[in-house]
Design a protein around this motif. Structure first.
Motif, mmCIF file in Angstrom:
data_model
loop_
_atom_site.group_PDB
_atom_site.id
_atom_site.type_symbol
_atom_site.label_atom_id
_atom_site.label_comp_id
_atom_site.label_asym_id
_atom_site.label_seq_id
_atom_site.Cartn_x
_atom_site.Cartn_y
_atom_site.Cartn_z
ATOM 1 N N LYS A 308 0.806 -1.224 0.000
ATOM 2 C CA LYS A 308 0.000 0.000 0.000
ATOM 3 C C LYS A 308 0.839 1.274 0.000
ATOM 4 C CE LYS A 308 -3.491 -2.448 2.746
ATOM 5 N NZ LYS A 308 -4.198 -2.511 4.064
ATOM 6 N N LEU A 309 2.151 1.154 -0.097
ATOM 7 C CA LEU A 309 3.014 2.330 -0.017
ATOM 8 C C LEU A 309 2.912 3.193 -1.274
ATOM 9 C CD1 LEU A 309 6.276 0.856 1.550
ATOM 10 C CD2 LEU A 309 4.682 2.450 2.625
ATOM 11 N N GLU A 310 3.008 4.503 -1.063
ATOM 12 C CA GLU A 310 3.041 5.451 -2.161
ATOM 13 C C GLU A 310 4.414 5.399 -2.824
ATOM 14 O OE1 GLU A 310 1.265 8.437 -4.532
ATOM 15 O OE2 GLU A 310 0.356 7.310 -2.863
ATOM 16 N N PRO A 311 4.481 5.230 -4.166
ATOM 17 C CA PRO A 311 5.805 5.146 -4.810
ATOM 18 C C PRO A 311 6.480 6.510 -4.936
ATOM 19 C CG PRO A 311 4.068 5.013 -6.453
ATOM 20 C CD PRO A 311 3.383 5.019 -5.109
ATOM 21 N N TRP A 312 7.775 6.450 -5.169
ATOM 22 C CA TRP A 312 8.624 7.598 -5.492
ATOM 23 C C TRP A 312 8.713 8.617 -4.357
ATOM 24 C CZ3 TRP A 312 10.628 4.761 -8.707
ATOM 25 C CH2 TRP A 312 9.938 4.127 -9.729
ATOM 26 N N THR A 313 8.862 8.111 -3.133
ATOM 27 C CA THR A 313 9.169 8.955 -1.984
ATOM 28 C C THR A 313 10.557 8.564 -1.461
ATOM 29 O OG1 THR A 313 8.115 7.413 -0.435
ATOM 30 C CG2 THR A 313 6.731 9.171 -1.351
ATOM 31 N N ILE A 314 11.095 9.369 -0.558
ATOM 32 C CA ILE A 314 12.400 9.092 0.034
ATOM 33 C C ILE A 314 12.218 8.343 1.347
ATOM 34 C CG2 ILE A 314 14.496 10.107 1.031
ATOM 35 C CD1 ILE A 314 14.166 12.442 -0.908
ATOM 36 N N ALA A 315 12.854 7.212 1.467
ATOM 37 C CA ALA A 315 12.901 6.423 2.705
ATOM 38 C C ALA A 315 11.534 6.177 3.343
ATOM 39 C CB ALA A 315 13.835 7.090 3.710
#
Length: 505
Positions: A308-315
């Motif tokens: 469920k994570l949002e892509p293209w974020t830092i760490a």
């Protein structure tokens, strides 16, 4: 409990499996989730040092006495350009990491990681990109890291403030190259050829290094174990180790079967040794290929969250398994599996070290604490140095869904001749009953119990958190004691990890 449920172990100081290479207690830091950013490195944290490294995390790492840490991946390395992580930070590019669908800011690279290693009292196991890159980039990285001076890449390192070479000894030739999830994945023949060519030019650059070739990503791969044989057919002359990777999870809630998984790990190790020896025989070779089990752990708790994570974020918080008591028991069994083949398993890396499927957890800007799996890992690393003795074990057994004749007792003994100590590591897999345990140290003239450490919990699902960091922790209330017959008798609590330390002489 009836007497038929008693377990025993005989060890003799003259019957030895092999010396423990301290690197068997290695770990892993990948540019993945919060392992680096928010894990070892968080410059805005109140406890950060002058380089931005978290001092509380460093103290927990030093408590594990970790001898080597694999870096920078993992799947990440197969798309990583190492040049992005060196030089002035303000000039380093932000890149998309396709392996984990995040943004890599390159705030930490090779030089910063080597600084961290010094602070953590550990060495680096460096991986090169053989996915999207090849032998040329591998030898350039090695020249940058290890060549003293007077060449383009070594002088560039000096211009970045590191006049002395890093002298990195251990190098991984890519990562999980059999996996279709891997950038630049290859067939066994393709990988064997490129690994051999990379190894060749790397050895010409620095003849002192040791090289690890990729074995199968897991025993579930359709190409296992033919992959190992094909790779070694191509690269036997130029590599020293073959890697193994394996993770386990209790997805169906069957704890008895879950705790038996290390029996499969034993079989995995035995099979890969057999393949290595077959290729040695086929080539009429004198060199034994040793094993680097450089990814192993429990991994399944975070799978749903990660989807469920949002892509293209830092760490982002990826692969953040919260470990419970039964996970610690299997980790103990896996450590014993590694030790039982200390003659051939010379390196291993618990994957990973901080936040990402890790023994250490942190809050951004907040606390750091020990997960349940920290304790067996720490005990083995601190007390399991020396010579593994051949364990003659008798134990009652059980059958599980996937395994038959699983011993309730999983145990091994390590003799530290320099300290005059024998340490016995033991897991009681029985979920409902304690297990009487007799240790026969017949070849040692005198012995006395120093302490009996126990990790136990009435709740198999109990976890440690920032608010309750000590809910699951070991105690020294075990009852191991010397008998008149010169043996040691103990009672292992149900579902427990045990460390019995014995002074010899």
């Amino acid at each position: 409990m009836t007497t038929k449920n008693k377990a025993s172990m005989i060890v003799d100081k003259d019957f030895r499996v092999g010396e423990v290479d301290k690197r068997i207690y290695g770990s892993f830091i990948e540019h993945l989730g919060r392992a680096v950013y928010g894990g070892i490195y968080e410059p805005d944290h109140p406890g950060a040092d002058e380089q931005g490294f978290r001092s509380d995390v460093l103290e927990l790492v030093k408590g594990l006495d970790v001898p080597i840490v694999r870096y920078p991946g993992g799947n990440f390395v197969s798309g990583y350009n190492w040049e992005d992580g060196v030089g002035p930070k303000e000039l380093r590019p932000r890149k998309l990491d396709l392996a984990w669908r995040t943004v890599e800011p390159n705030w930490v690279g090779l030089n910063e990681f080597m600084d961290w290693c010094k602070k953590a009292n550990t060495e680096a196991m460096m991986a090169v990109n053989l996915g999207t890159r090849g032998p040329d980039e591998a030898r350039n990285l090695l020249e940058y890291a290890n060549h003293p001076a007077g060449s383009y890449w070594s002088d560039l390192r000096a211009s970045h403030g590191y006049a002395k070479p890093h002298a990195i000894k251990t190098w991984c030739l890519g990562n999980e190259m059999d996996g279709p999830w891997q950038m630049g994945s290859k067939t066994a023949y393709e990988y064997g050829r490129i690994a051999n060519e990379a190894a060749k030019v790397m050895r010409w650059t620095d003849p002192t290094i040791e090289l690890v070739a990729c074995g199968s990503s897991s025993i579930q791969m359709a190409t296992y174990p033919e992959w190992e044989a094909t790779v070694l057919e191509q690269a036997y002359e130029n590599v020293d180790y073959l890697s193994l990777h394996q993770y386990y999870g209790n997805r169906d809630g069957d704890t008895a079967n879950f705790l038996a998984q290390s029996v499969g790990m034993d079989s995995f190790i035995h099979t890969v040794i057999s393949v290595c020896d077959y290729i040695q025989a086929k080539k009429r070779g004198k060199k034994k290929i040793h094993l680097s089990f450089d990814e192993w752990n429990v991994w399944f708790h975070s799978n749903e969250q990660d989807s469920k994570l949002e892509p293209w974020t830092i760490a982002p918080p990826q692969l953040e398994d919260i470990y419970n008591h039964e996970d610690a028991l299997l980790v103990g069994c896996m450590l014993i599996s590694l030790l039982k083949r200390a003659d051939r398993v010379k390196m291993a890396c618990m994957a990973q070290l901080v936040n990402v499927i890790a023994p250490i957890m942190t809050e951004n800007g907040g606390a750091a604490w020990k997960q349940t799996i920290y304790y067996p890992y720490m005990h083995a690393s601190v007390f399991g140095r020396g010579t593994v003795l051949v364990p003659l074990v008798k134990s009652p057994k059980y059958d599980s869904k996937d395994f038959t004749d699983v011993p309730y007792l999983e145990s091994v003994a390590v003799y530290n001749e320099q300290l005059g100590e024998v340490t016995v590591f033991a897991v009681n897999r029985h979920l409902d009953e304690e297990l009487p345990f007799e240790i026969d140290l017949r070849s040692f003239e005198q012995s006395r119990v120093i302490e009996h450490i126990v990790l136990e919990s009435d709740d198999l699902k109990a976890v440690n958190t920032a608010k309750e960091p000590n809910r699951v922790k070991p105690h020294v209330g075990g009852n191991a004691a010397q008998t008149d017959a010169g043996k040691i008798e103990a009672t292992l609590p149900k579902a427990s990890w045990n460390v019995i330390r014995v002074k010899i002489g």
